[in-house]
Design an enzyme around this catalytic site. Structure first.
Site, PDB file in Angstrom:
ATOM      1  N   HIS A   9       1.005  -1.218  -0.144  1.00  0.00           N
ATOM      2  CA  HIS A   9       0.121   0.053  -0.016  1.00  0.00           C
ATOM      3  C   HIS A   9       0.911   1.153   0.119  1.00  0.00           C
ATOM      4  O   HIS A   9       1.249   1.774   1.152  1.00  0.00           O
ATOM      5  CB  HIS A   9      -1.066   0.045   1.416  1.00  0.00           C
ATOM      6  CG  HIS A   9      -1.895   0.959   1.273  1.00  0.00           C
ATOM      7  ND1 HIS A   9      -3.319   0.956   1.870  1.00  0.00           N
ATOM      8  CD2 HIS A   9      -1.900   2.335   0.558  1.00  0.00           C
ATOM      9  CE1 HIS A   9      -3.727   1.906   2.076  1.00  0.00           C
ATOM     10  NE2 HIS A   9      -3.132   2.820   1.065  1.00  0.00           N
ATOM     11  N   HIS A  11       1.406   4.816  -2.472  1.00  0.00           N
ATOM     12  CA  HIS A  11       1.228   5.567  -3.573  1.00  0.00           C
ATOM     13  C   HIS A  11       2.498   6.378  -3.918  1.00  0.00           C
ATOM     14  O   HIS A  11       3.059   7.036  -3.039  1.00  0.00           O
ATOM     15  CB  HIS A  11       0.357   6.854  -3.229  1.00  0.00           C
ATOM     16  CG  HIS A  11      -1.065   6.085  -2.590  1.00  0.00           C
ATOM     17  ND1 HIS A  11      -2.278   5.989  -3.379  1.00  0.00           N
ATOM     18  CD2 HIS A  11      -1.451   5.627  -1.312  1.00  0.00           C
ATOM     19  CE1 HIS A  11      -3.060   5.376  -2.426  1.00  0.00           C
ATOM     20  NE2 HIS A  11      -3.073   5.432  -1.399  1.00  0.00           N
ATOM     21  N   HIS A 189      -9.415   0.883  -1.680  1.00  0.00           N
ATOM     22  CA  HIS A 189      -9.521   1.455  -0.358  1.00  0.00           C
ATOM     23  C   HIS A 189     -10.785   1.344   0.104  1.00  0.00           C
ATOM     24  O   HIS A 189     -11.907   1.682  -0.657  1.00  0.00           O
ATOM     25  CB  HIS A 189      -8.999   2.988  -0.406  1.00  0.00           C
ATOM     26  CG  HIS A 189      -7.440   3.238  -0.811  1.00  0.00           C
ATOM     27  ND1 HIS A 189      -6.666   2.765  -1.506  1.00  0.00           N
ATOM     28  CD2 HIS A 189      -6.722   4.090  -0.008  1.00  0.00           C
ATOM     29  CE1 HIS A 189      -5.435   3.133  -1.550  1.00  0.00           C
ATOM     30  NE2 HIS A 189      -5.417   4.116  -0.723  1.00  0.00           N
ATOM     31  N   GLU A 192     -11.362   3.473   5.452  1.00  0.00           N
ATOM     32  CA  GLU A 192     -10.446   4.308   6.035  1.00  0.00           C
ATOM     33  C   GLU A 192     -11.310   5.360   6.837  1.00  0.00           C
ATOM     34  O   GLU A 192     -10.997   5.436   7.857  1.00  0.00           O
ATOM     35  CB  GLU A 192      -9.582   4.753   4.910  1.00  0.00           C
ATOM     36  CG  GLU A 192      -8.258   5.903   5.247  1.00  0.00           C
ATOM     37  CD  GLU A 192      -7.701   6.469   4.156  1.00  0.00           C
ATOM     38  OE1 GLU A 192      -8.215   6.696   2.865  1.00  0.00           O
ATOM     39  OE2 GLU A 192      -6.412   7.141   4.411  1.00  0.00           O
ATOM     40  N   ASP A 270       1.798   3.843   2.794  1.00  0.00           N
ATOM     41  CA  ASP A 270       0.660   4.793   2.306  1.00  0.00           C
ATOM     42  C   ASP A 270       1.329   5.948   1.467  1.00  0.00           C
ATOM     43  O   ASP A 270       1.358   5.751   0.188  1.00  0.00           O
ATOM     44  CB  ASP A 270      -0.383   5.573   3.231  1.00  0.00           C
ATOM     45  CG  ASP A 270      -1.610   5.629   2.645  1.00  0.00           C
ATOM     46  OD1 ASP A 270      -1.892   5.204   1.507  1.00  0.00           O
ATOM     47  OD2 ASP A 270      -2.458   6.182   3.637  1.00  0.00           O
ATOM     48  N   ASP A 271       1.610   7.008   2.094  1.00  0.00           N
ATOM     49  CA  ASP A 271       2.132   8.286   1.606  1.00  0.00           C
ATOM     50  C   ASP A 271       3.473   8.539   2.384  1.00  0.00           C
ATOM     51  O   ASP A 271       3.240   9.820   3.036  1.00  0.00           O
ATOM     52  CB  ASP A 271       1.307   9.314   1.469  1.00  0.00           C
ATOM     53  CG  ASP A 271       0.094   8.945   0.519  1.00  0.00           C
ATOM     54  OD1 ASP A 271      -0.064   8.779  -0.643  1.00  0.00           O
ATOM     55  OD2 ASP A 271      -1.157   8.598   1.068  1.00  0.00           O
TER      56      ASP A 271
HETATM   57  N1  ADE Z   1      -4.435   8.866  -2.116  1.00  0.00           N
HETATM   58  C1  ADE Z   1      -3.131   8.640  -1.572  1.00  0.00           C
HETATM   59  N2  ADE Z   1      -3.317   8.453  -0.291  1.00  0.00           N
HETATM   60  C2  ADE Z   1      -4.505   7.915   0.022  1.00  0.00           C
HETATM   61  C3  ADE Z   1      -5.168   7.548   0.931  1.00  0.00           C
HETATM   62  N3  ADE Z   1      -4.686   7.364   2.429  1.00  0.00           N
HETATM   63  N4  ADE Z   1      -6.399   7.263   0.959  1.00  0.00           N
HETATM   64  C4  ADE Z   1      -7.081   7.691  -0.024  1.00  0.00           C
HETATM   65  N5  ADE Z   1      -6.537   8.053  -1.232  1.00  0.00           N
HETATM   66  C5  ADE Z   1      -5.185   8.080  -1.183  1.00  0.00           C
HETATM   67 ZN    ZN Z   2      -3.824   4.840   0.299  1.00  0.00          ZN
END
Ligand code: ADE
Ligand code: ZN
Length: 330
Positions: A9, A11, A189, A192, A270-271
């Site tokens: 996971h 991005h 996703h 969340e 994630d990011d």
């Molecule tokens: N795009 C990038 N990170 C995300 C996240 N945590 N949830 C939804 N979309 C995303």
């Molecule tokens: Zn994500």
């Protein structure tokens, strides 16, 4: 040496560190509305998913050429290798680039310049997962799948991301069915910020094989029982959950309860450029704050390879699992 793991996971646009953003901005003549990297980092205080997404999409303006996408991916892979990542299934958001006039080919070919050499350069096997933006229309997702056709040899699966609440999975029934017909793997996703019902819908309507986040399943015991029974992996992102206020503090993260319930959990970043840590930073944060035992951490690493889309190379999966089994904690 960190615990060997797969990252499922991630991005790629969320790995854009401020320093790289400013370098690419200068190279491409793009003006960023921040005087310097410190000022940009100051903006990394998010109150929810949308407040993060606003900045995430804004900074993508610096990504314009194949070389930009190559450098972005290569920088991630170098950092991931140092964090014990051995296999990475990487999300990208083509609609966010196409909308700015950057064609699908520039994105995929640019990423591939790094991914195609990742095993040699970083010791990391990779797969690409193309995400649809759920706050865009179902037609736009179908057009995006069409635009991806020439590149499907490099794309393993599809995902669904961006603003969750108000955009239930069923909106994307048609594009997921078309992707399944093309032999693409399916994730989304769900849970969340959105309710547990979105997780159920992603499974029943979209046929997803893995759920990204899935955190809110814990509000529905019947759903938890189903996820356990069907061995549906969840790609959790603990530091992301804290930064986006899905949980108040890391100490209250439900990961231990989820593992106790028998859920097939994985830990991911994630990011990472925005949320304060890459893969092993997430592992160490949950180990320290939630008091996970070494055997729990080994289970998380094992789960990451079990949940990965390595059905096309079971020998490689077996090698990674053997690395996890042989790992000695320092
Ligand atoms: N795009 C990038 N990170 C995300 C996240 N945590 N949830 C939804 N979309 C995303
Ligand atoms: Zn994500």
């Amino acid at each position: 040496m960190p615990l060997p793991k797969a990252e499922l996971h991630l991005h790629i646009e969320g790995t854009l560190e401020p320093e790289l953003a400013f370098r690419l901005a200068a190279r491409n003549g793009v003006e960023l509305p921040y005087p310097d990297t410190d000022a940009l980092r100051e903006a990394y205080r998010f109150k929810d998913l949308q407040s993060f997404l606003n900045l995430y999409y804004e900074l993508m303006a610096v990504l314009r050429t194949e070389q930009d996408f190559e450098e972005l991916a290569d920088a991630y892979l170098a950092r991931a290798a140092a964090q014990g990542v051995r296999h990475a299934e990487i999300f990208f958001d083509p609609q966010a680039h196409i909308a700015r006039g950057v064609p699908m080919a520039t994105v995929v070919d640019g990423l591939w310049r790094a991914l195609g050499r990742s095993v040699e350069n970083h010791g990391i096997s990779t797969r690409l997962i193309m995400c649809f933006l759920r706050d865009e229309s179902a037609d736009s997702a179908l057009e995006t799948l069409e635009a991806a056709r020439p590149h499907l040899g490099r794309i393993t699966g599809i995902g669904l991301d961006s603003a969750e609440v108000g955009h239930p999975p069923a909106k994307f029934r048609e594009v997921y069915a078309a992707a399944a017909d093309l032999g693409l793997r399916r994730v989304a996703h769900a849970g969340e910020e959105g309710p547990p019902a979105y997780i159920t819908e992603a499974l029943d309507v979209l046929g997803v094989e893995r759920v990204d986040h899935g955190l809110r399943c814990m509000e529905d015991p019947d759903l938890v029982a189903r996820l356990v029974r069907e061995r549906i992996p969840l790609t959790l992102c603990p530091l992301s959950n804290v930064r986006l206020r899905a949980v108040d503090v890391l100490a209250e993260h439900p990961l231990p309860a989820m593992l106790d319930a028998g859920l097939l959990c994985t830990v991911n970043s994630d990011d990472p450029a925005y949320f304060g840590g890459y893969a092993d930073d997430n592992f160490r944060a949950v180990a320290d704050t939630l008091g996970l035992s070494e055997e729990r951490l080994r289970e998380l690493a094992r789960n990451s390879f079990l949940a990965s889309f390595l059905e096309d190379d079971e020998e490689l999966r077996a090698r990674y699992l053997a690395e996890v089994a042989a790992y000695e904690f320092g």
